[in-house]
Structures are given as structure tokens and as C-alpha cells.
Design a protein around this motif. Structure first.
Motif, PDB file in Angstrom:
ATOM      1  N   SER A  67      68.668 163.590   5.013  1.00  0.00           N
ATOM      2  CA  SER A  67      68.609 164.330   4.347  1.00  0.00           C
ATOM      3  C   SER A  67      68.131 164.432   2.893  1.00  0.00           C
ATOM      4  CB  SER A  67      69.862 165.876   3.735  1.00  0.00           C
ATOM      5  OG  SER A  67      70.827 165.320   3.203  1.00  0.00           O
ATOM      6  N   SER A  68      68.427 162.795   2.179  1.00  0.00           N
ATOM      7  CA  SER A  68      67.848 163.578   0.840  1.00  0.00           C
ATOM      8  C   SER A  68      66.947 162.378   0.672  1.00  0.00           C
ATOM      9  CB  SER A  68      68.772 162.773  -0.535  1.00  0.00           C
ATOM     10  OG  SER A  68      69.048 161.312  -0.254  1.00  0.00           O
ATOM     11  N   GLY A  69      66.493 162.159   2.336  1.00  0.00           N
ATOM     12  CA  GLY A  69      65.727 161.445   1.926  1.00  0.00           C
ATOM     13  C   GLY A  69      65.946 159.791   1.570  1.00  0.00           C
ATOM     14  N   THR A  70      66.568 159.039   1.901  1.00  0.00           N
ATOM     15  CA  THR A  70      66.895 157.032   1.874  1.00  0.00           C
ATOM     16  C   THR A  70      66.739 157.465   2.879  1.00  0.00           C
ATOM     17  OG1 THR A  70      68.720 158.542  -0.243  1.00  0.00           O
ATOM     18  CG2 THR A  70      68.579 155.653   0.921  1.00  0.00           C
ATOM     19  N   LEU A  71      65.662 156.609   2.642  1.00  0.00           N
ATOM     20  CA  LEU A  71      66.080 155.223   3.990  1.00  0.00           C
ATOM     21  C   LEU A  71      66.757 154.084   4.532  1.00  0.00           C
ATOM     22  CD1 LEU A  71      63.646 155.940   6.562  1.00  0.00           C
ATOM     23  CD2 LEU A  71      63.060 154.063   5.697  1.00  0.00           C
ATOM     24  N   PHE A  72      67.487 153.852   5.353  1.00  0.00           N
ATOM     25  CA  PHE A  72      68.448 153.389   5.717  1.00  0.00           C
ATOM     26  C   PHE A  72      67.405 152.902   6.993  1.00  0.00           C
ATOM     27  CE2 PHE A  72      70.984 156.556   4.008  1.00  0.00           C
ATOM     28  CZ  PHE A  72      71.128 154.982   2.519  1.00  0.00           C
ATOM     29  N   VAL A  73      67.334 151.179   6.397  1.00  0.00           N
ATOM     30  CA  VAL A  73      67.001 150.371   7.358  1.00  0.00           C
ATOM     31  C   VAL A  73      67.539 148.671   7.787  1.00  0.00           C
ATOM     32  CG1 VAL A  73      64.447 148.551   7.655  1.00  0.00           C
ATOM     33  CG2 VAL A  73      65.020 150.850   6.670  1.00  0.00           C
ATOM     34  N   SER A  74      67.871 148.589   9.400  1.00  0.00           N
ATOM     35  CA  SER A  74      68.019 147.022   9.702  1.00  0.00           C
ATOM     36  C   SER A  74      67.522 146.634   9.942  1.00  0.00           C
ATOM     37  CB  SER A  74      68.953 147.780  10.603  1.00  0.00           C
ATOM     38  OG  SER A  74      67.480 147.598  12.251  1.00  0.00           O
ATOM     39  N   THR A  75      68.223 145.283  10.135  1.00  0.00           N
ATOM     40  CA  THR A  75      67.120 143.484  10.400  1.00  0.00           C
ATOM     41  C   THR A  75      67.318 143.258  11.842  1.00  0.00           C
ATOM     42  OG1 THR A  75      68.336 141.965   8.714  1.00  0.00           O
ATOM     43  CG2 THR A  75      66.591 143.105   8.001  1.00  0.00           C
ATOM     44  N   ARG A  76      66.961 142.335  12.239  1.00  0.00           N
ATOM     45  CA  ARG A  76      67.608 142.171  13.677  1.00  0.00           C
ATOM     46  C   ARG A  76      67.867 140.395  13.133  1.00  0.00           C
ATOM     47  NH1 ARG A  76      64.998 140.852  19.503  1.00  0.00           N
ATOM     48  NH2 ARG A  76      63.510 139.685  18.264  1.00  0.00           N
ATOM     49  N   ASN A  77      66.891 139.831  12.702  1.00  0.00           N
ATOM     50  CA  ASN A  77      67.075 138.151  12.223  1.00  0.00           C
ATOM     51  C   ASN A  77      67.411 137.868  11.424  1.00  0.00           C
ATOM     52  OD1 ASN A  77      65.936 137.642  15.198  1.00  0.00           O
ATOM     53  ND2 ASN A  77      64.047 137.714  14.399  1.00  0.00           N
ATOM     54  N   GLU A  78      67.005 138.677  10.018  1.00  0.00           N
ATOM     55  CA  GLU A  78      67.218 138.595   8.526  1.00  0.00           C
ATOM     56  C   GLU A  78      68.805 138.982   8.398  1.00  0.00           C
ATOM     57  OE1 GLU A  78      65.312 137.502   6.065  1.00  0.00           O
ATOM     58  OE2 GLU A  78      64.771 137.458   7.724  1.00  0.00           O
ATOM     59  N   GLY A  79      69.262 139.356   8.715  1.00  0.00           N
ATOM     60  CA  GLY A  79      70.982 139.605   8.856  1.00  0.00           C
ATOM     61  C   GLY A  79      71.027 140.771   7.656  1.00  0.00           C
ATOM     62  N   ASN A  80      69.877 141.231   7.251  1.00  0.00           N
ATOM     63  CA  ASN A  80      70.516 142.303   6.265  1.00  0.00           C
ATOM     64  C   ASN A  80      70.210 143.855   6.536  1.00  0.00           C
ATOM     65  OD1 ASN A  80      70.795 140.127   4.562  1.00  0.00           O
ATOM     66  ND2 ASN A  80      68.232 139.666   4.188  1.00  0.00           N
ATOM     67  N   VAL A  81      70.940 144.746   5.552  1.00  0.00           N
ATOM     68  CA  VAL A  81      70.810 146.068   6.185  1.00  0.00           C
ATOM     69  C   VAL A  81      70.149 146.255   4.290  1.00  0.00           C
ATOM     70  CG1 VAL A  81      71.617 148.610   6.446  1.00  0.00           C
ATOM     71  CG2 VAL A  81      72.444 146.632   7.565  1.00  0.00           C
ATOM     72  N   TYR A  82      69.231 147.568   4.200  1.00  0.00           N
ATOM     73  CA  TYR A  82      68.597 147.819   3.137  1.00  0.00           C
ATOM     74  C   TYR A  82      68.169 149.493   2.887  1.00  0.00           C
ATOM     75  CZ  TYR A  82      66.262 143.262   3.604  1.00  0.00           C
ATOM     76  OH  TYR A  82      65.705 141.942   3.501  1.00  0.00           O
ATOM     77  N   ALA A  83      68.885 149.779   1.725  1.00  0.00           N
ATOM     78  CA  ALA A  83      68.933 151.262   1.411  1.00  0.00           C
ATOM     79  C   ALA A  83      67.468 151.507   0.638  1.00  0.00           C
ATOM     80  CB  ALA A  83      69.696 151.488   0.863  1.00  0.00           C
ATOM     81  N   LEU A  84      66.121 152.388   1.080  1.00  0.00           N
ATOM     82  CA  LEU A  84      64.979 152.564   0.321  1.00  0.00           C
ATOM     83  C   LEU A  84      64.699 153.454  -0.440  1.00  0.00           C
ATOM     84  CD1 LEU A  84      62.727 150.925   3.183  1.00  0.00           C
ATOM     85  CD2 LEU A  84      64.006 149.474   1.314  1.00  0.00           C
ATOM     86  N   LYS A  85      63.900 154.291  -1.478  1.00  0.00           N
ATOM     87  CA  LYS A  85      63.919 155.554  -1.829  1.00  0.00           C
ATOM     88  C   LYS A  85      62.513 155.399  -2.538  1.00  0.00           C
ATOM     89  CE  LYS A  85      68.371 156.188  -3.104  1.00  0.00           C
ATOM     90  NZ  LYS A  85      69.971 157.121  -4.307  1.00  0.00           N
ATOM     91  N   ASP A  86      62.003 156.603  -2.157  1.00  0.00           N
ATOM     92  CA  ASP A  86      60.467 156.729  -3.468  1.00  0.00           C
ATOM     93  C   ASP A  86      61.427 157.964  -4.569  1.00  0.00           C
ATOM     94  OD1 ASP A  86      58.331 157.803  -4.570  1.00  0.00           O
ATOM     95  OD2 ASP A  86      58.372 159.228  -2.400  1.00  0.00           O
TER      96      ASP A  86
END
Length: 382
Positions: A67-86
Motif C-alpha cells: 500500500s505504500s508503493g514498495t514493489l516486491f519482485v521474485s525471481t525463478r532462476n536467480e534465487g533472489n527476492v527484491y524490494a524496489l522503491k521509488d
């Protein structure tokens, strides 16, 4: 290396190509590529524009927006999970945090009451109060680790339904087979704490995207059709579940009326739930979401967008676009192309593969791309 060995390797490669007809996409960018993706090649309806929201997001797959605009993005092959912010409000990501690394196909992400859920192959992870815990190697707890560890179709898309249950698909561990374990080729659901896992629907080869209709609250989900029945069949599906405990045909019946040549003998497609729409052969429908925003023209309200990831073994590539599913009287009636151009049809070359869609609070549409390692933002200016 001798000329004989080189010749043998070349001949073997040519034979494999001819007999298997594998036609994977190649990372072909425009000759003038200087760090910006060639989004000028993308075709959208009049009044719509597209921009790059984030670049360098390696293998970007499923998305969940707080709700605050943080975008959580997964991967399949990289094995990582990211948090992205503007952080400065310019509609470009300027802060990237790698929350998790070294995970096993962490394709699925979902949010509930400020907590982040992540789906690996065989387990579901919970990160509590994620907005106040955005940091590298964040602590998590495992709420369920009883899912199969088969990696073939083992990556998962997850989402919470109107019943406050977490829905978790389990793909078939093969191209086409009868599995001895009933949990394969299903959609399951569980309580938010990981308890009470139950099978909701069966006969689903590989669903990597679903959502609930905003008005009826009924489930719609994508399903990827089987391979090696030729270039033009079977078609991938958008399915509709009017109630729980339905069987959608796999592995016996495909696209609602096509019996499997290997396993369909003695079966009838009339015994299974047909798709709401057939989406085309080998187009690989993945993420989908109903549009409830206010930015797009009114006729888009309560229609759905689906990301077609694109074929991997079709002689002439298909998919690689975003389609709009048109609804009338709360029923899917047809689909049309919304964004195309990641596939250059004349040369049969590809520079991007859409994976997931997510509607932002302002009504714009985010699209992840695991091939161009990017996230796009689509907006309407009229």
C-alpha cells in the motif's frame, strides 16, 4: 580440436535442432541499444504509453505491491527476492534491496496485512512486518515445507483469495503423465499460518497466474498446455472456477475438447470443466490481474490482463505479448492484444518476455520481464 570433432559437433547440433524443433528466444536488442530498452518497438492502443520503471532486475518474475508503493519482485532462476522503491516520486525505481538470496525457484510472492509470503519449490516462507524489515538477508520463518520438491513445473505463483486463504498451485512434474501423488497438477490453498492445506482444483498442468473477479469473487487462472503435439495444439487456457473441487482435464483432455493421444483413450472431455477461453498454442500464459484502477478508460474496468510469456519450442514463435480479456455480464467473452512488439515476427526474434502484471494505486499497469530484466509501467494519457 580436430576438424573431424568439430564437424561431428556441428552435425549433432544440426540434427538436434531439426528433430526437436526447439526454437528458444535469443537476446537480440536493437543495434543502437545504449542502455535503454527498445520500448519504441512496442505497440499499444491509442492513448496509452509505456516507460521503463526499473532496469537491471535480473530474472524479474512475480510482483506484489504494498500500500505504500514498495514493489516486491521474485525471481525463478536467480534465487533472489527484491524490494524496489521509488523514493523521489519520479516513477522510476531508485532503491533496490535484495531481501533473499540462494532460494530454490522463489517464484511466488504475496502480501497480507503487512506480511510478505514467498513460495519456493517445496516450502512457503513468511517475513513479518516487511515494510519495517527491508534489508538484505532478512529473517523469515518457514510456515509450510510439505510441498513436493520436483523442479519440473515446480515454481509457484501465489495469491490470497477473498476467503483469506493462500492459494498455491502445484504443477505436473512432467510434460504429460499420470502422477501417483494426487497433489500434482492441482491448485491448493492453506490458512495464513500454513496449516490446513487442501486441494481445491485438479487437472491443471501448470498454472502460474490467477485472480478473482472483482464482482463475482470467482477464480480465474491461466494454464499452460502440453508440449510435443505439434505447433498448433493444444491451446493454452484461461480457466474459470464457478465452485470448488473441479477437474479441468489434464492429462486426459486439453483445451476443452482435445483428447490426449497418449492418455486420453477411454476418456471423454465432457467429464471435465472446459476453459473459459482458449488463448492460443504454446503462448505460455502466466500472470494475470483484473483491472480495478481509475486511470484507463471506463471500458477496461473489471477486464483482465494476461502476460503471454511466449513459446519455447514452436517452429514459429507465438505469444510474447500482453492480452486484454474482455468481460460481458461478468463472463469472459474474448481476448485481444493489448501490447505487442517484444516479438519481431518477420525475423522471429525476441527481446523481452512478459511474466506478471500488477495494477498500481494510480491505475497504471506494471509488467515484469524476466528476459530483458526489466519492469515496465503502462499509463493512459488519452
Amino acid at each position: 580440436m580436430s576438424k573431424f570433432i568439430l564437424s561431428l559437433l556441428f552435425s549433432s547440433s544440426l540434427m538436434i535442432s531439426c528433430f526437436s524443433k526447439i526454437n528458444p528466444p535469443n537476446k537480440v536488442f536493437s543495434p543502437s541499444y545504449d542502455g535503454n530498452l527498445p520500448i519504441d518497438q512496442l505497440v499499444l492502443p491509442d492513448g496509452f504509453k509505456i516507460d521503463v520503471y526499473a532496469e537491471g532486475i535480473s530474472n524479474a518474475r512475480s510482483m506484489a505491491l504494498s500500500s505504500s508503493g514498495t514493489l516486491f519482485v521474485s525471481t525463478r532462476n536467480e534465487g533472489n527476492v527484491y524490494a524496489l522503491k521509488d523514493t523521489n516520486g519520479d516513477l522510476k525505481i531508485d532503491q533496490k534491496t535484495t531481501l533473499l538470496t540462494g532460494m530454490t525457484l522463489p517464484n511466488g510472492v504475496a502480501l497480507r496485512n503487512g506480511d510478505l509470503y514467498v513460495a519456493e519449490v517445496n516450502r512457503i516462507l513468511l517475513i513479518k512486518d516487511i515494510e519495517n524489515n527491508i534489508k538484505e538477508d532478512v529473517a523469515y520463518e518457514v510456515i509450510n515445507e510439505d510441498y513436493p520438491d520436483k523442479k519440473h513445473h515446480g515454481w509457484k505463483y501465489i495469491a490470497f483469495g477473498p476467503d483469506d486463504k493462500l492459494y498455491v498451485p502445484v504443477g505436473a512434474p512432467c510434460n504429460i503423465c499420470e502422477s501417483e501423488e494426487e497433489i500434482f497438477a492441482t491448485i491448493t490453498r492453506m490458512n495464513p499460518d500454513g496449516s490446513n492445506v487442501e486441494i481445491v482444483h485438479e487437472g491443471i498442468r501448470n498454472s502460474v497466474g490467477f485472480d478473482w473477479h472483482p464482482i463475482t469473487k470467482q477464480l480465474y487462472f491461466t494454464d499452460n498446455g502440453r508440449d510435443w503435439m505439434g505447433d498448433d495444439e493444444p491451446e493454452c487456457e484461461l480457466n474459470f472456477a464457478a465452485e470448488d473441487h473441479l477437474h479441468f482435464g489434464y492429462p486426459y483432455c486439453h483445451e476443452g475438447g482435445l483428447l490426449d493421444p497418449k492418455l486420453g483413450e477411454g476418456k471423454s472431455c465432457d467429464d471435465y470443466t472446459p476453459p473459459a477461453l482458449k488463448l492460443g498454442p504454446h503462448v505460455a500464459p502466466l500472470g494475470m490481474e483484473f483491472y480495478e484502477g481509475e486511470m484507463f478508460p471506463g471500458e477496461y474496468k473489471n477486464d483482465a490482463f494476461i502476460a503471454l510469456h511466449g513459446s519455447w519450442n514452436r517452429e514459429k514463435k507465438s505469444g510474447y505479448e500482453i492480452v486484454r480479456v474482455h468481460f460481458e455480464d461478468n463472463k469472459a467473452v474474448r481476448f485481444s492484444s493489448f501490447i505487442s512488439g517484444w516479438l519481431e515476427k518477420e525475423s522471429d526474434s525476441v527481446w523481452g518476455r512478459p511474466v506478471d502484471v500488477e495494477v498500481m494505486s494510480d491505475g497504471s499497469l506494471l509488467i515484469s520481464d524476466d528476459f530483458a530484466d526489466a519492469i515496465y509501467r503502462v499509463y493512459y494519457e488519452g
